[in-house]
Scaffold this motif. Sequence first.
Motif, PDB file in Angstrom:
ATOM      1  N   SER A 290      -3.283  -3.901   6.475  1.00 45.31           N
ATOM      2  CA  SER A 290      -3.512  -5.342   6.680  1.00 45.31           C
ATOM      3  C   SER A 290      -3.122  -6.150   5.443  1.00 45.31           C
ATOM      4  O   SER A 290      -2.735  -7.319   5.559  1.00 45.31           O
ATOM      5  N   LYS A 291      -3.230  -5.532   4.270  1.00 44.89           N
ATOM      6  CA  LYS A 291      -2.840  -6.198   3.024  1.00 44.89           C
ATOM      7  C   LYS A 291      -1.360  -5.959   2.698  1.00 44.89           C
ATOM      8  O   LYS A 291      -0.882  -6.344   1.629  1.00 44.89           O
ATOM      9  N   ASN A 292      -0.680  -5.270   3.628  1.00 48.40           N
ATOM     10  CA  ASN A 292       0.743  -4.952   3.462  1.00 48.40           C
ATOM     11  C   ASN A 292       0.987  -4.019   2.271  1.00 48.40           C
ATOM     12  O   ASN A 292       2.078  -4.003   1.697  1.00 48.40           O
ATOM     13  N   ASN A 293      -0.025  -3.246   1.921  1.00 46.91           N
ATOM     14  CA  ASN A 293       0.115  -2.238   0.865  1.00 46.91           C
ATOM     15  C   ASN A 293       0.312  -0.886   1.550  1.00 46.91           C
ATOM     16  O   ASN A 293      -0.612  -0.083   1.665  1.00 46.91           O
ATOM     17  N   ILE A 294       1.522  -0.658   2.033  1.00 43.12           N
ATOM     18  CA  ILE A 294       1.800   0.498   2.882  1.00 43.12           C
ATOM     19  C   ILE A 294       1.684   1.811   2.099  1.00 43.12           C
ATOM     20  O   ILE A 294       1.163   2.807   2.622  1.00 43.12           O
ATOM     21  N   LYS A 295       2.148   1.807   0.871  1.00 43.64           N
ATOM     22  CA  LYS A 295       2.110   3.051   0.087  1.00 43.64           C
ATOM     23  C   LYS A 295       0.681   3.505  -0.187  1.00 43.64           C
ATOM     24  O   LYS A 295       0.389   4.705  -0.167  1.00 43.64           O
ATOM     25  N   GLU A 296      -0.209   2.563  -0.439  1.00 43.91           N
ATOM     26  CA  GLU A 296      -1.615   2.931  -0.653  1.00 43.91           C
ATOM     27  C   GLU A 296      -2.240   3.422   0.653  1.00 43.91           C
ATOM     28  O   GLU A 296      -3.053   4.348   0.657  1.00 43.91           O
ATOM     29  N   ALA A 297      -1.850   2.807   1.763  1.00 43.43           N
ATOM     30  CA  ALA A 297      -2.336   3.278   3.072  1.00 43.43           C
ATOM     31  C   ALA A 297      -1.911   4.725   3.298  1.00 43.43           C
ATOM     32  O   ALA A 297      -2.712   5.549   3.768  1.00 43.43           O
ATOM     33  N   ILE A 298      -0.677   5.045   2.956  1.00 43.43           N
ATOM     34  CA  ILE A 298      -0.183   6.414   3.110  1.00 43.43           C
ATOM     35  C   ILE A 298      -1.040   7.393   2.323  1.00 43.43           C
ATOM     36  O   ILE A 298      -1.396   8.471   2.823  1.00 43.43           O
ATOM     37  N   ASN A 299      -1.411   7.028   1.090  1.00 42.54           N
ATOM     38  CA  ASN A 299      -2.231   7.912   0.243  1.00 42.54           C
ATOM     39  C   ASN A 299      -3.541   8.289   0.926  1.00 42.54           C
ATOM     40  O   ASN A 299      -4.011   9.427   0.802  1.00 42.54           O
TER      41      ASN A 299
END
Length: 333
Positions: free
Chosen positions: A164-173
């Motif tokens: 939702s915050k468009n922080n895709i790489k952190e979501a992947i982690n």
Amino acid sequence: KQLVVDVNKDEEDYEEGEGATDIAMSFLGDGKKLVHIQLDGNISPKELKEAIQLGKKTSKKIIEIQTKALKESIEITPNSSEASTNLAIAYNYNNEFENSKIYFEKALKNTNNFDEELNIIFNYANLLAYNNKFDQAIEKYKSCLKGDKEYIPAIFNLALTFISKNNIKEAINYFLQVNNYKAYYLLAWCHNYLQEYDKSISYLEKSIELNNNSIESLIFLSDLYNKNNPLKVIELLEKVMKINEERDIKIESDKLWKIYNNIGASYITIKNFQKAKEYLSKAENIQPESSEVKLNLAIAFYLNNEKEISESYLKRISNQDYQNSFEKFKTLD
């Protein structure tokens, strides 16, 4: 028919005349969003619309009654963390964000049980995320993980909040910490968003290994194969159709025609025009105004040397871009 909200099972078992039509419904939040409906019996489209409106109205009334009962419960047991949590959730359903926050805070002050505290913090985080307070939600989810680093719901929702915050790489982690088919599906979505298509395909295949009846994963994977592997697309989507035939809840028509269309287009690519026409006709029956389906039918008939029928489909395409696509296709053929 007379429309009534069930009071007990007598209405459901009514047998005179046409008999009863039982309609189970589920609504989210304050009763505005219908998320489930199950029909047993006969009813006209007009009556069904009226029944849904009655369901919405009654759902809202039920939430009001529940909230009132929970307020009375708080008055009797003001230090009950369970009563405070339930009232906080009820306020959230009724879109009363500030009141919900107040009672989540009160619940946290009144609990000394580890598991209960974890549950309160998790629901509090969900409230914050639902209301777009993403940074505060992340803080609460991380607080859950300090108590239990393997608390899967918190890990999963934390990853969704980073999306939702468009922080895709952190979501992947965070998704990488969860071993289930939904996490792999969302990992595939993340890598697809980052245009890392090989990784996306790999995670979708893992998702399907864990749940080979996941229609969403099968369709997603077929989309990724769509341009360069028509045989794989056909295999995946025909499996989707087989699963759809066997399950009670069917694929919605707005998705079904696209599946038929994609199977038909893939059969065109491998020059099986008879199969292509079969699936594209099914798509046309569901979505007769689709220019995309008409274009594919025009191509299928054209390549099968049925030029007059092809021309008739081309004339019915209202979208000029699709007509131009056909002309371009003919120059390449």
